[in-house]
Scaffold this motif. Structure first.
Motif: not given
Length: 268
Positions: A93-95, A101, A103, A115, A178, A180, A232, A234, A262
Motif C-alpha cells: 500500500c506504499h504506506l 486510503l 479500506d 495502516m 490507495v 484497499y 493504486r 491493493v 496490486a
C-alpha cells in the motif's frame, strides 16, 4: 439482513445497552434488551442463537458459545512489532508515503488499524449496521486509549455501501492514493487448498452474520470501481486463490498464507 437481535446485558451495563439499542434502531435493527444475572461462557453455550452482548469490554456479537468484537486494544502487540519494512501490507500500500486510503471492505478493522498506525489516513467503509456499530465502539475505545488515540485519529468510519461510496467519490472527483480491498473469502471456493484450515472463531461469527448466499460482499464488483478512483488498488487474497474478478495484477507480494495483488492506474 439481520433486522432483529437480542442484546444480553448485566444490570450495571443497562445504560450502555439502551444507548446501543437507540443507535441500532436508527440503523434499521430492532434490539430487544434482556437483562441477565451473569454473562459468562456457560450462559453463551446455553444461548447459541446469534445475538449481541455487552460487558466491561464493550459491545460483542455472540453465537454458538463464542463472542467476537473488533478488540483493537488486543492488536497493540502487533502494532508495536510493525514497521514499514517488516509489514508486507505496508509495502503493497506504499504506506511510507502516508497515503489517503480507503479500506472498502472493513471487516473487523484490524488491517485499517495497522495502516493508520504506519501513517495512512484511512477511511473505513462498512455497510452492515451491526458490524458498523461494533467498529464504532472499537474506534471510540481506541480514541480513549493512550497508546491508540493517535492512530485512531487517522481512522474515519463511513456507514455506506462500498460500491455506492466509491462511485460517489469518483463522481465528485475526489481521488485517493490507495483503495484497499480484503473481501470475505467464501469457504466453498477454498478448494485450491489441499487441506482447508478451520475458519477462525471470529470469521465463523462473521459468516453467521453475513451469509455467503446473501450479505457477504465478495468484492468482485469493487475492483473496477476502485480503479476509477485510486492510483493504486491493493487486494488481499488467500495465497492460492484466484484473482479478484479474474483480473491479473500488475504486481504481487506473496506471503505464506496470503498475498497482496496490486493494480496501478492512471488516476490523477
Amino acid at each position: 439482513m439481520v433486522s432483529e437481535l437480542r442484546l444480553y446485558t448485566e444490570t450495571q451495563y443497562l445504560t450502555q445497552a439502551q444507548s446501543f439499542q437507540t443507535v441500532l434502531a436508527a440503523r434499521g435493527v430492532t434490539v430487544a434488551i434482556e437483562q441477565i444475572e451473569q454473562l459468562n461462557a456457560r450462559f453463551l453455550r446455553l444461548h447459541p442463537d446469534l445475538a449481541l452482548c455487552i460487558d466491561a469490554q464493550g459491545l460483542w456479537l455472540c453465537a454458538d458459545g463464542m463472542k467476537m468484537q473488533p478488540d483493537w486494544i488486543a492488536e497493540l502487540p502487533r502494532l508495536k512489532r510493525a514497521s514499514l519494512k517488516s509489514e508486507m501490507l505496508a509495502r503493497a500500500c506504499h504506506l511510507a508515503e502516508k497515503p489517503q486510503l480507503i479500506d472498502a471492505t472493513a471487516g473487523l478493522g484490524h488491517d485499517a488499524l495497522l495502516m493508520a498506525h504506519l501513517g495512512a489516513d484511512v477511511t473505513l467503509v462498512e455497510r452492515h449496521p451491526i458490524l458498523f456499530s461494533l467498529l464504532e465502539d472499537a474506534l471510540a475505545q481506541a480514541m480513549n486509549h493512550p497508546q491508540l488515540a493517535a492512530t485512531a485519529s487517522r481512522i474515519h468510519l463511513v456507514h455506506a455501501d462500498s460500491a455506492d461510496y466509491l462511485q460517489q467519490q469518483a463522481q465528485q472527483q475526489q481521488p485517493v492514493d490507495v483503495v484497499y480491498l480484503d473481501p470475505m473469502f467464501p469457504q466453498r471456493d477454498q478448494h485450491a487448498q489441499k487441506k482447508q484450515a478451520q475458519v477462525k472463531k471470529q470469521m465463523q461469527l462473521l459468516h453467521r452474520l453475513l451469509p455467503e448466499d446473501g450479505e457477504m460482499d465478495l468484492g468482485d464488483g469493487l475492483l473496477v470501481l476502485a480503479q476509477a478512483l485510486a492510483k493504486r488498488v491493493v487486494v488481499k487474497r488467500p495465497r492460492l486463490a484466484v484473482c479478484l474478478a479474474d483480473q491479473v495484477p500488475d504486481h504481487q507480494w506473496l506471503g505464506d498464507a496470503c498475498r497482496f495483488d496490486a493494480y496501478f492506474t492512471a488516476v490523477e
